[in-house]
Structure formats: C-alpha cells, structure tokens
Design an enzyme around this catalytic site. Sequence first.
Site, PDB file in Angstrom:
ATOM      1  N   GLU A 194     -12.361  36.488 -50.804  1.00 15.38           N
ATOM      2  CA  GLU A 194     -12.874  36.217 -49.456  1.00 15.38           C
ATOM      3  C   GLU A 194     -13.063  34.718 -49.233  1.00 15.38           C
ATOM      4  O   GLU A 194     -13.311  34.290 -48.106  1.00 15.38           O
ATOM      5  CB  GLU A 194     -14.187  36.974 -49.230  1.00 15.38           C
ATOM      6  CG  GLU A 194     -15.379  36.528 -50.077  1.00 15.38           C
ATOM      7  CD  GLU A 194     -15.380  37.086 -51.518  1.00 15.38           C
ATOM      8  OE1 GLU A 194     -14.295  37.490 -52.019  1.00 15.38           O
ATOM      9  OE2 GLU A 194     -16.449  37.082 -52.138  1.00 15.38           O
ATOM     10  N   PHE A 231     -10.369  33.547 -56.346  1.00 10.54           N
ATOM     11  CA  PHE A 231     -10.172  32.450 -55.394  1.00 10.54           C
ATOM     12  C   PHE A 231      -9.245  31.359 -55.920  1.00 10.54           C
ATOM     13  O   PHE A 231      -8.719  30.578 -55.147  1.00 10.54           O
ATOM     14  CB  PHE A 231     -11.536  31.825 -55.014  1.00 10.54           C
ATOM     15  CG  PHE A 231     -12.080  30.858 -56.038  1.00 10.54           C
ATOM     16  CD1 PHE A 231     -11.657  29.534 -56.064  1.00 10.54           C
ATOM     17  CD2 PHE A 231     -13.010  31.260 -56.999  1.00 10.54           C
ATOM     18  CE1 PHE A 231     -12.145  28.638 -57.019  1.00 10.54           C
ATOM     19  CE2 PHE A 231     -13.499  30.368 -57.939  1.00 10.54           C
ATOM     20  CZ  PHE A 231     -13.066  29.056 -57.957  1.00 10.54           C
ATOM     21  N   SER A 241     -13.568  37.066 -62.789  1.00 11.45           N
ATOM     22  CA  SER A 241     -14.501  36.726 -63.864  1.00 11.45           C
ATOM     23  C   SER A 241     -14.731  37.933 -64.780  1.00 11.45           C
ATOM     24  O   SER A 241     -14.526  39.086 -64.370  1.00 11.45           O
ATOM     25  CB  SER A 241     -15.823  36.272 -63.253  1.00 11.45           C
ATOM     26  OG  SER A 241     -16.371  37.316 -62.477  1.00 11.45           O
ATOM     27  N   CYS A 301      -8.042  29.535 -64.909  1.00  9.22           N
ATOM     28  CA  CYS A 301      -8.432  30.361 -66.054  1.00  9.22           C
ATOM     29  C   CYS A 301      -7.756  29.868 -67.320  1.00  9.22           C
ATOM     30  O   CYS A 301      -8.156  30.232 -68.420  1.00  9.22           O
ATOM     31  CB  CYS A 301      -8.057  31.814 -65.808  1.00  9.22           C
ATOM     32  SG  CYS A 301      -6.293  32.047 -65.723  1.00  9.22           S
ATOM     33  N   GLU A 310     -18.384  29.816 -69.279  1.00 12.44           N
ATOM     34  CA  GLU A 310     -17.199  29.333 -68.570  1.00 12.44           C
ATOM     35  C   GLU A 310     -17.719  28.535 -67.369  1.00 12.44           C
ATOM     36  O   GLU A 310     -18.214  29.105 -66.398  1.00 12.44           O
ATOM     37  CB  GLU A 310     -16.348  30.513 -68.085  1.00 12.44           C
ATOM     38  CG  GLU A 310     -15.096  30.048 -67.349  1.00 12.44           C
ATOM     39  CD  GLU A 310     -14.296  31.181 -66.718  1.00 12.44           C
ATOM     40  OE1 GLU A 310     -14.891  32.135 -66.207  1.00 12.44           O
ATOM     41  OE2 GLU A 310     -13.057  31.071 -66.730  1.00 12.44           O
ATOM     42  N   LYS A 337      -6.699  43.220 -52.010  1.00  9.22           N
ATOM     43  CA  LYS A 337      -8.016  42.729 -51.590  1.00  9.22           C
ATOM     44  C   LYS A 337      -8.141  41.328 -52.182  1.00  9.22           C
ATOM     45  O   LYS A 337      -8.535  41.149 -53.330  1.00  9.22           O
ATOM     46  CB  LYS A 337      -9.118  43.645 -52.133  1.00  9.22           C
ATOM     47  CG  LYS A 337     -10.418  43.646 -51.331  1.00  9.22           C
ATOM     48  CD  LYS A 337     -11.070  42.281 -51.136  1.00  9.22           C
ATOM     49  CE  LYS A 337     -11.820  41.792 -52.341  1.00  9.22           C
ATOM     50  NZ  LYS A 337     -12.334  40.388 -52.175  1.00  9.22           N
TER      51      LYS A 337
HETATM   52  P1  NAD Z   1     -14.845  36.794 -59.172  1.00  8.68           P
HETATM   53  O1  NAD Z   1     -14.908  37.738 -60.324  1.00  8.68           O
HETATM   54  O2  NAD Z   1     -16.112  36.324 -58.576  1.00  8.68           O
HETATM   55  O3  NAD Z   1     -14.026  37.494 -57.949  1.00  8.68           O
HETATM   56  C1  NAD Z   1     -12.793  38.119 -58.155  1.00  8.68           C
HETATM   57  C2  NAD Z   1     -12.635  39.234 -57.126  1.00  8.68           C
HETATM   58  O4  NAD Z   1     -13.682  40.187 -57.317  1.00  8.68           O
HETATM   59  C3  NAD Z   1     -12.733  38.742 -55.686  1.00  8.68           C
HETATM   60  O5  NAD Z   1     -11.773  39.403 -54.906  1.00  8.68           O
HETATM   61  C4  NAD Z   1     -14.152  39.124 -55.276  1.00  8.68           C
HETATM   62  O6  NAD Z   1     -14.252  39.421 -53.903  1.00  8.68           O
HETATM   63  C5  NAD Z   1     -14.444  40.354 -56.115  1.00  8.68           C
HETATM   64  N1  NAD Z   1     -15.865  40.461 -56.468  1.00  8.68           N
HETATM   65  C6  NAD Z   1     -16.745  39.443 -56.683  1.00  8.68           C
HETATM   66  N2  NAD Z   1     -17.962  39.938 -56.993  1.00  8.68           N
HETATM   67  C7  NAD Z   1     -17.860  41.281 -56.967  1.00  8.68           C
HETATM   68  C8  NAD Z   1     -18.775  42.350 -57.216  1.00  8.68           C
HETATM   69  N3  NAD Z   1     -20.041  42.130 -57.544  1.00  8.68           N
HETATM   70  N4  NAD Z   1     -18.322  43.611 -57.116  1.00  8.68           N
HETATM   71  C9  NAD Z   1     -17.043  43.881 -56.790  1.00  8.68           C
HETATM   72  N5  NAD Z   1     -16.134  42.895 -56.549  1.00  8.68           N
HETATM   73  C10 NAD Z   1     -16.529  41.621 -56.641  1.00  8.68           C
HETATM   74  O7  NAD Z   1     -13.903  35.589 -59.614  1.00  8.68           O
HETATM   75  P2  NAD Z   1     -13.593  34.254 -58.808  1.00  8.68           P
HETATM   76  O8  NAD Z   1     -14.817  33.401 -58.820  1.00  8.68           O
HETATM   77  O9  NAD Z   1     -12.938  34.558 -57.521  1.00  8.68           O
HETATM   78  O10 NAD Z   1     -12.459  33.607 -59.750  1.00  8.68           O
HETATM   79  C11 NAD Z   1     -12.752  32.828 -60.873  1.00  8.68           C
HETATM   80  C12 NAD Z   1     -12.751  33.666 -62.135  1.00  8.68           C
HETATM   81  O11 NAD Z   1     -11.496  34.320 -62.286  1.00  8.68           O
HETATM   82  C13 NAD Z   1     -12.926  32.831 -63.391  1.00  8.68           C
HETATM   83  O12 NAD Z   1     -13.775  33.516 -64.273  1.00  8.68           O
HETATM   84  C14 NAD Z   1     -11.525  32.749 -63.969  1.00  8.68           C
HETATM   85  O13 NAD Z   1     -11.445  32.532 -65.355  1.00  8.68           O
HETATM   86  C15 NAD Z   1     -10.997  34.086 -63.602  1.00  8.68           C
HETATM   87  N6  NAD Z   1      -9.542  34.104 -63.599  1.00  8.68           N
HETATM   88  C16 NAD Z   1      -8.924  34.722 -64.629  1.00  8.68           C
HETATM   89  C17 NAD Z   1      -7.546  34.720 -64.691  1.00  8.68           C
HETATM   90  C18 NAD Z   1      -6.826  35.402 -65.811  1.00  8.68           C
HETATM   91  O14 NAD Z   1      -5.633  35.539 -65.695  1.00  8.68           O
HETATM   92  N7  NAD Z   1      -7.489  35.827 -66.867  1.00  8.68           N
HETATM   93  C19 NAD Z   1      -6.803  34.083 -63.684  1.00  8.68           C
HETATM   94  C20 NAD Z   1      -7.472  33.473 -62.634  1.00  8.68           C
HETATM   95  C21 NAD Z   1      -8.854  33.487 -62.602  1.00  8.68           C
END
Ligand code: NAD
Length: 510
Positions: free
Chosen positions: A191, A164, A241, A296, A395, A188
């Site tokens: 959401e 997000f 994450s 991140c 985090e 994808k």
């Molecule tokens: P998230 O892991 O909750 O979601 C990321 C994606 O995974 C979304 O599209 C979501 O719909 C999907 N998802 C969520 N739960 C799922 C599940 N149980 N099963 C399958 N798919 C699932 O992350 P977020 O909250 O959207 O973003 C924040 C996180 O992203 C933070 O941890 C941040 O550090 C990380 N991030 C990392 C980088 C990097 O380059 N390393 C860059 C941006 C964000």
Amino acid sequence: MTEVADQLTEERSGEVTRISHWIDGERVEGTSGRNGPVYNPALGVQTGEVDFASVEEVDAAVQAAKRASESWRSFSLSRRTELFFRIRELVHDHAEDIARLLTLEHGKVLSDAKGEVARGLEVIEFCCGIPELLKGGYSEQASTGIDVYSIRQPLGVVAGITPFNFPAMVPMWMWAPAIACGNTFVLKPSEKDPSASVYTAELLKEAGLPDGVFNVVHGDKVAVDAVLQHPEIAAVSFVGSTPIARYVYETATAHGKRVQALGGAKNHMIVLPDADIDMAADAAVSAGYGSAGERCMAVSMLVAVGHAGDDLVAAIQERLPRVKVGDGMNPDSEMGPLVTREHRDKVASYIERGREEGAKVVTDGRESAPDGGGFFLGVTLLDEVTPEMDVYKDEIFGPVLGITRVETYEEAVRLVNENPYGNGVALFTRDGGVARQFQFDVKAGMVGVNVPIPVPVAYYSFGGWKSSLFGDLHIYGPEGIQFYTRGKVVTSRWPDPATSKVDLGFPQTR
Ligand code: NAD
C-alpha cells in the site's frame, strides 16, 4: 494507457491522485471507505490516496479470476508464448515510465529503478519459453502396450502479496510465471507504492491478456486476510518481513493453500585478509547503501577477518563522503530517501541504539541527511558491532552498515550459520579453495563469491533458508514453474482385442 504515470507526474503540481483496484480488466474504485496515503518520499508530501479493499472487493477480484480461469488454461502454449513476447516488448518499451513511478513513490534513484524493471523483465523473458518449461516426460511401452506420461497443469486462481521495496520486480517474479503456467492471478501490492501494479495491469491489457487473468486489489491486513482465507485461491506467494511471512504461511496453509513466503534478512559479507580491499570496500558501499539499504539482499553486516578490519574500515570511510544523497529524480543522486517518515525515524533510532550498546559510530547518517521535508538519512557506518547487539540482530532495512571483527574464517562462518536469517551471503577472498569450502559450509540460500548481491539470474530460483523462507519452493525460475503447477501422470493403453482379458490381480508391469 499511461494514465497512471501521467497522473502521478502531474501531482507534483499539488493534486492528490486516487489509486484504485484493477478487477476484470478495468479500474474499479474502492467502496470500503478506507484508504491510505502514498507519499513522494523525496519531497515528504502526500501524492496519492490508495483505496483499501474490503472482503467483498477481494472476493470480486477472485470471482473475476475464477471466471477467466477455464478459458485461460485452455489458451494454447503457442498463443501464450506470442502474448508473452508482446508483454515483454510493452514492458521493455515502457520501462522508463514504470521506473519513474517507482522513484516517485518508493524514493529509489531512477537508475536503480530502471535496474529493478530490467531484472523483472528477465523473468518475463524466461516465461516466453513456457512451452519448453512445461514439457513433461514420456515412457513408451512402460508395460506391454502401455505408455506412461507426465504433465503439469495450472492450479487455478493464485495470489501474490508483495513488499514496498521492489514494487515492480517482485510482482513480476510472481504474476509472470503464474500466468504463463495457465493460472489467473490476484495481486495485493504494498500500500506504500501501489501505482506500478495498476500501470502493469494496463500494459497487460494492451498486450492482449484476457480480462480477469490479472487483477489488483490494494489494501492492508483486511485484504491480506481475505486472500489467505479465500476458498477459491489455490496458492499464495508472499514476499515481505519475516513476522508477516510466518503469519501468511501459517494462515494460508491452514486454509489448504500451497504457500511460498519469503521473509526478511540479515546478509553478511565476509572479508578475508587476502581479499582485494578496494574491491571489497566498493562492493560493501554499493551493496550496503544502494536503494538506501532497503533491499532484502542488501549487505548489512561486514565480517572482517584478522587484519582485514582496519584497512576495510579506512577504505569504506574514505568512500562515504562521496555518496550523493538526494531526490531520486535528480540524475546526480546515488541514494534516495527512505520510504516513509516513520521508517526513516526508526532506522535513525538504531544509530543511537548502536552507540548505547557499545558500537563505534564511525559515520553518522543523521549529520549528512539533506535538508527539506524528504525522508532522508545519510549513510552510517558502525564499527565494533557484536552479535548480542540489537544493531546486529535486527534487520534495520536502511543505510546503516555494521562491521564486526573476528580472528578466523571458522568464526566468520559460525556467525552466518547461527544467524536466524539465511537469505544472501558473500565472501571476499582471492583463495579459490576457501571459496569452494565456503559454498559447502554456509547455511544461506544465495551465495556470492566476490559478488556482494548474488540475486540469481531468472533461469535459477531465488530464495533463502531458515527464517528467510517459509515453504519448500523458491521463487521464479524452475522452482517458480513447479510452484504454480501440479503434476499428473497418465497411464494409457489403446484398445487391442488381442491382449484384452479379465484379470483381477494387481496391475503388473512385466
Ligand atoms: P511487510 O511484511 O510489512 O509487508 C509486506 C506485505 O504484507 C505488504 O503487502 C503489506 O501490506 C502486508 N502486510 C503488512 N503487515 C501485515 C499484517 N499485519 N497482516 C497482513 N498483511 C500485512 O514488508 P515491507 O515493509 O513491505 O517490505 C520489507 C520487508 O520485505 C523486509 O523485511 C525485506 O527483507 C523483505 N523482503 C524480502 C525479500 C525476499 O525475497 N526474501 C524481498 C523483498 C523484501
């Protein structure tokens, strides 16, 4: 073409907008009967409802991408270049519209949202050089009359799953190099803030990208699992994450896919006693609270070495009352709300947890959050944080900056190196020799020297170490090109009757 932006802006008058998939060059309303709410975090009101894809809908997007694949990979490099220049111009010309969508759904302030689009645009610009990037090697006369050359070819249908916090830039890190390399793409997006992806799809169509080359399916775990298991998808890029990155990596590789899965972070900024304290304090406030800490690459832990600690805390504390928190559409705001009410409450709970664990709450963001229904939290500074505390280990992903104090450079580096994450790290010092030693010693993928957020420029690649990345290749830049292609080596000889004979021995080169 600006339908999505118009609809979302109009929503401020009350209506909830439906956000649908984009398959085979057109908007496709979801039929699964499942959907999720999208909020304007500054107002705390629902502004959208996003369709959640079923397994069949993901399959429809993959089939569209597959149908488009053969002709797209045959598109000449010069035509791809021409198209990417058009995409570059359209994204550039509509950067403000995209940024507005980001602010309305994510909450980040408009200037920051424009910065996000600008950094994504740099990746598109890098991809305008695709003929150069795909050049192979050629060895003439490797053996008598035999030439050997290498080429890189696209994988086919590839997918991206994005978080997000960068709803435009992170997808650009993926689709731009993937498509430039000749793949077709299924995105994808998160959401929580899905509109920028559909808007991008409209821009790509207007630029002339053939239908089916870029598709968007919205959704939750159902859609993600359908992507991870789909037999026609050759590779998956994920950013999000760490627990989900690990899951994506394990599941998609088990289904035979190439995977790069970028995870979470706990980024340290070490301040040595010789550092310029005012510069370090400005950097800490900017990198700790920018985008409400939802980056991140945000700095979340300051490591003050020796006598730097007291001066640094005083300099940061002095700056915090001046940070303007408010609606991101207001040009005076410097920090917007968090993305959802649940996330705001979770981040706020860490302030109490820190106090209970023994940290000193120097500034409490719960006391300075703007009133109203928005998901706001003010800036928080925690001093005397130690590595066994949850506020150190987790985090938090919000505007909570912790400070830990150590006596030596070696202790500071040990803290970073023993941390399970290894995304970004920064060192503030005036000593070039120590900085050089630091780049050699530190276990993290992106290192800043007096630079708090060292996101690599588009012609390098982005990625962390340890639990911040699962997979071998970093994202965008040269490693992105490598990720979205596979190599082939051709050994070739042209008929020459003078040298032709039967020889059952193993081919020799001399
Ligand atoms: P998230 O892991 O909750 O979601 C990321 C994606 O995974 C979304 O599209 C979501 O719909 C999907 N998802 C969520 N739960 C799922 C599940 N149980 N099963 C399958 N798919 C699932 O992350 P977020 O909250 O959207 O973003 C924040 C996180 O992203 C933070 O941890 C941040 O550090 C990380 N991030 C990392 C980088 C990097 O380059 N390393 C860059 C941006 C964000």
